[in-house]
Design an enzyme around this catalytic site. Sequence first.
Site, PDB file in Angstrom:
ATOM      1  N   TRP A   3       0.864  -1.193   0.000  1.00 37.76           N
ATOM      2  CA  TRP A   3       0.000   0.000   0.000  1.00 37.76           C
ATOM      3  C   TRP A   3       0.894   1.234   0.000  1.00 37.76           C
ATOM      4  O   TRP A   3       1.885   1.291   0.730  1.00 37.76           O
ATOM      5  CB  TRP A   3      -0.888   0.028   1.254  1.00 37.76           C
ATOM      6  CG  TRP A   3      -2.263  -0.526   1.042  1.00 37.76           C
ATOM      7  CD1 TRP A   3      -2.585  -1.828   0.881  1.00 37.76           C
ATOM      8  CD2 TRP A   3      -3.486   0.215   0.975  1.00 37.76           C
ATOM      9  NE1 TRP A   3      -3.936  -1.966   0.719  1.00 37.76           N
ATOM     10  CE2 TRP A   3      -4.521  -0.732   0.772  1.00 37.76           C
ATOM     11  CE3 TRP A   3      -3.814   1.561   1.069  1.00 37.76           C
ATOM     12  CZ2 TRP A   3      -5.857  -0.357   0.656  1.00 37.76           C
ATOM     13  CZ3 TRP A   3      -5.145   1.930   0.955  1.00 37.76           C
ATOM     14  CH2 TRP A   3      -6.155   0.985   0.746  1.00 37.76           C
ATOM     15  N   PHE A  30       9.671  -0.525  14.077  1.00 34.29           N
ATOM     16  CA  PHE A  30       8.408   0.060  13.599  1.00 34.29           C
ATOM     17  C   PHE A  30       8.732   1.213  12.636  1.00 34.29           C
ATOM     18  O   PHE A  30       8.803   2.372  13.029  1.00 34.29           O
ATOM     19  CB  PHE A  30       7.608   0.558  14.803  1.00 34.29           C
ATOM     20  CG  PHE A  30       6.250   1.122  14.486  1.00 34.29           C
ATOM     21  CD1 PHE A  30       5.214   0.315  14.060  1.00 34.29           C
ATOM     22  CD2 PHE A  30       5.994   2.477  14.662  1.00 34.29           C
ATOM     23  CE1 PHE A  30       3.947   0.835  13.798  1.00 34.29           C
ATOM     24  CE2 PHE A  30       4.727   3.013  14.397  1.00 34.29           C
ATOM     25  CZ  PHE A  30       3.712   2.182  13.965  1.00 34.29           C
ATOM     26  N   ARG A  74       8.810  12.688   4.538  1.00 35.07           N
ATOM     27  CA  ARG A  74       9.537  11.800   5.459  1.00 35.07           C
ATOM     28  C   ARG A  74      10.048  10.544   4.756  1.00 35.07           C
ATOM     29  O   ARG A  74      10.395   9.550   5.401  1.00 35.07           O
ATOM     30  CB  ARG A  74       8.603  11.417   6.624  1.00 35.07           C
ATOM     31  CG  ARG A  74       8.320  12.605   7.534  1.00 35.07           C
ATOM     32  CD  ARG A  74       7.063  12.444   8.350  1.00 35.07           C
ATOM     33  NE  ARG A  74       6.848  13.607   9.205  1.00 35.07           N
ATOM     34  CZ  ARG A  74       6.347  14.777   8.785  1.00 35.07           C
ATOM     35  NH1 ARG A  74       5.990  14.946   7.513  1.00 35.07           N
ATOM     36  NH2 ARG A  74       6.219  15.787   9.625  1.00 35.07           N
ATOM     37  N   GLU A 126     -10.938   8.739   5.323  1.00 34.71           N
ATOM     38  CA  GLU A 126     -12.250   9.273   5.699  1.00 34.71           C
ATOM     39  C   GLU A 126     -12.861   8.478   6.845  1.00 34.71           C
ATOM     40  O   GLU A 126     -13.759   8.951   7.515  1.00 34.71           O
ATOM     41  CB  GLU A 126     -13.178   9.231   4.484  1.00 34.71           C
ATOM     42  CG  GLU A 126     -12.749  10.196   3.392  1.00 34.71           C
ATOM     43  CD  GLU A 126     -13.676  10.153   2.180  1.00 34.71           C
ATOM     44  OE1 GLU A 126     -14.603   9.325   2.170  1.00 34.71           O
ATOM     45  OE2 GLU A 126     -13.443  10.944   1.257  1.00 34.71           O
ATOM     46  N   VAL A 147       0.647   4.475   6.490  1.00 40.43           N
ATOM     47  CA  VAL A 147      -0.806   4.473   6.690  1.00 40.43           C
ATOM     48  C   VAL A 147      -1.264   5.929   6.730  1.00 40.43           C
ATOM     49  O   VAL A 147      -0.943   6.666   7.673  1.00 40.43           O
ATOM     50  CB  VAL A 147      -1.202   3.745   7.991  1.00 40.43           C
ATOM     51  CG1 VAL A 147      -2.726   3.682   8.096  1.00 40.43           C
ATOM     52  CG2 VAL A 147      -0.609   2.341   8.032  1.00 40.43           C
ATOM     53  N   ILE A 148      -1.971   6.325   5.697  1.00 36.64           N
ATOM     54  CA  ILE A 148      -2.404   7.719   5.580  1.00 36.64           C
ATOM     55  C   ILE A 148      -3.824   7.852   6.109  1.00 36.64           C
ATOM     56  O   ILE A 148      -4.686   7.001   5.829  1.00 36.64           O
ATOM     57  CB  ILE A 148      -2.298   8.188   4.118  1.00 36.64           C
ATOM     58  CG1 ILE A 148      -0.826   8.125   3.693  1.00 36.64           C
ATOM     59  CG2 ILE A 148      -2.844   9.616   3.964  1.00 36.64           C
ATOM     60  CD1 ILE A 148      -0.564   8.531   2.275  1.00 36.64           C
ATOM     61  N   HIS A 202     -10.386   3.467   9.747  1.00 38.26           N
ATOM     62  CA  HIS A 202      -9.642   2.256   9.392  1.00 38.26           C
ATOM     63  C   HIS A 202      -8.153   2.413   9.716  1.00 38.26           C
ATOM     64  O   HIS A 202      -7.514   1.511  10.258  1.00 38.26           O
ATOM     65  CB  HIS A 202      -9.823   1.983   7.897  1.00 38.26           C
ATOM     66  CG  HIS A 202      -9.609   0.555   7.519  1.00 38.26           C
ATOM     67  ND1 HIS A 202     -10.644  -0.328   7.346  1.00 38.26           N
ATOM     68  CD2 HIS A 202      -8.474  -0.142   7.291  1.00 38.26           C
ATOM     69  CE1 HIS A 202     -10.159  -1.514   7.030  1.00 38.26           C
ATOM     70  NE2 HIS A 202      -8.849  -1.427   6.982  1.00 38.26           N
ATOM     71  N   PHE A 251      -1.042  -3.746   7.790  1.00 34.90           N
ATOM     72  CA  PHE A 251      -1.618  -4.662   8.776  1.00 34.90           C
ATOM     73  C   PHE A 251      -0.878  -6.005   8.783  1.00 34.90           C
ATOM     74  O   PHE A 251      -0.745  -6.646   9.833  1.00 34.90           O
ATOM     75  CB  PHE A 251      -3.109  -4.881   8.480  1.00 34.90           C
ATOM     76  CG  PHE A 251      -3.828  -5.628   9.564  1.00 34.90           C
ATOM     77  CD1 PHE A 251      -4.278  -4.985  10.706  1.00 34.90           C
ATOM     78  CD2 PHE A 251      -4.041  -6.995   9.457  1.00 34.90           C
ATOM     79  CE1 PHE A 251      -4.914  -5.678  11.719  1.00 34.90           C
ATOM     80  CE2 PHE A 251      -4.678  -7.700  10.459  1.00 34.90           C
ATOM     81  CZ  PHE A 251      -5.120  -7.038  11.594  1.00 34.90           C
ATOM     82  N   GLU A 252      -0.399  -6.417   7.632  1.00 33.92           N
ATOM     83  CA  GLU A 252       0.278  -7.721   7.518  1.00 33.92           C
ATOM     84  C   GLU A 252       1.751  -7.674   7.944  1.00 33.92           C
ATOM     85  O   GLU A 252       2.429  -8.717   7.956  1.00 33.92           O
ATOM     86  CB  GLU A 252       0.165  -8.252   6.077  1.00 33.92           C
ATOM     87  CG  GLU A 252      -1.218  -8.722   5.673  1.00 33.92           C
ATOM     88  CD  GLU A 252      -2.216  -7.613   5.432  1.00 33.92           C
ATOM     89  OE1 GLU A 252      -1.820  -6.565   4.857  1.00 33.92           O
ATOM     90  OE2 GLU A 252      -3.397  -7.748   5.833  1.00 33.92           O
TER      91      GLU A 252
HETATM   92  C1  DLZ Z   1      -7.310  -1.227   3.936  1.00 28.79           C
HETATM   93  C2  DLZ Z   1      -6.150  -0.296   4.055  1.00 28.79           C
HETATM   94  C3  DLZ Z   1      -6.362   1.090   4.132  1.00 28.79           C
HETATM   95  C4  DLZ Z   1      -7.732   1.721   4.110  1.00 28.79           C
HETATM   96  N1  DLZ Z   1      -5.348   1.947   4.194  1.00 28.79           N
HETATM   97  C5  DLZ Z   1      -4.075   1.458   4.232  1.00 28.79           C
HETATM   98  C6  DLZ Z   1      -2.952   2.335   4.309  1.00 28.79           C
HETATM   99  O1  DLZ Z   1      -3.075   3.562   4.316  1.00 28.79           O
HETATM  100  N2  DLZ Z   1      -1.729   1.783   4.373  1.00 28.79           N
HETATM  101  C7  DLZ Z   1      -1.506   0.439   4.371  1.00 28.79           C
HETATM  102  O2  DLZ Z   1      -0.342   0.002   4.458  1.00 28.79           O
HETATM  103  N3  DLZ Z   1      -2.559  -0.428   4.267  1.00 28.79           N
HETATM  104  C8  DLZ Z   1      -3.809   0.048   4.184  1.00 28.79           C
HETATM  105  N4  DLZ Z   1      -4.861  -0.795   4.078  1.00 28.79           N
HETATM  106  C9  DLZ Z   1      -4.596  -2.262   3.908  1.00 28.79           C
HETATM  107  C10 DLZ Z   1      -4.431  -3.013   5.233  1.00 28.79           C
HETATM  108  O3  DLZ Z   1      -3.150  -2.784   5.805  1.00 28.79           O
HETATM  109  C11 DLZ Z   1      -4.574  -4.546   4.975  1.00 28.79           C
HETATM  110  O4  DLZ Z   1      -3.697  -4.942   3.959  1.00 28.79           O
HETATM  111  C12 DLZ Z   1      -6.007  -4.901   4.551  1.00 28.79           C
HETATM  112  O5  DLZ Z   1      -6.923  -4.446   5.506  1.00 28.79           O
HETATM  113  C13 DLZ Z   1      -6.145  -6.439   4.372  1.00 28.79           C
HETATM  114  O6  DLZ Z   1      -7.403  -6.702   3.858  1.00 28.79           O
END
Ligand code: DLZ
Length: 169
Positions: free
Chosen positions: A31, A122, A136, A94, A90-91, A97, A66-67
């Site tokens: 992502w 981290f 960054r 809205e 992770v931005i 999440h 998340f993974e």
């Molecule tokens: C679902 C999701 C969202 C909304 N935003 C991000 C993000 O900004 N950065 C990131 O690394 N991953 C995001 N994900 C994906 C989750 O980390 C994860 O891969 C999914 O929820 C798995 O279904």
Amino acid sequence: MSSADKNLSVFITDGLPDISKKKFAILVAEWNSEVTEKLFDGAYQTLLQYGASAENIERGNVPGSFELTLGAHWFAQRYDIDAVIALGVVIQGETKHNDYINHAVAQGITNVSIQHSKPVIFGVLTPNTMEQALDRAGGVHGNKGDEAAMTAIKMIGLKETINTDQISS
Ligand code: DLZ
């Protein structure tokens, strides 16, 4: 001090350990890959700059931040890996999440680090905007990947100083 006041690529480098034989794993979330690839470049180059060998640096990709926890667990359970660096962005969106992801990964990575008694770093940016993320990731505030790699090196050095082999439990 917030990261807006700090350059993430400027470090104190006194007393760093010899990492020429240390093995590192770098995990990269897909992502926001335009940012996470820059974090990877920063982490990889910093490890090389401070003495790691290219053949001792492994890379793994995960779909999203998340993974990172499970990926970090898989690398950390290997005896030959000395430190894991988990990189993601992770931005703020809205919905909430992003909050759930950030908290889960921060806690998950902390748990993995303690469970395996080795540095699991981290290296996750949690900005409000893409611009803040790019600032960054090799921009005006340096590179979080550089900082994450340096943190791994310093924690390896601290572990050697404390000599955790002497601890019974
Ligand atoms: C679902 C999701 C969202 C909304 N935003 C991000 C993000 O900004 N950065 C990131 O690394 N991953 C995001 N994900 C994906 C989750 O980390 C994860 O891969 C999914 O929820 C798995 O279904």
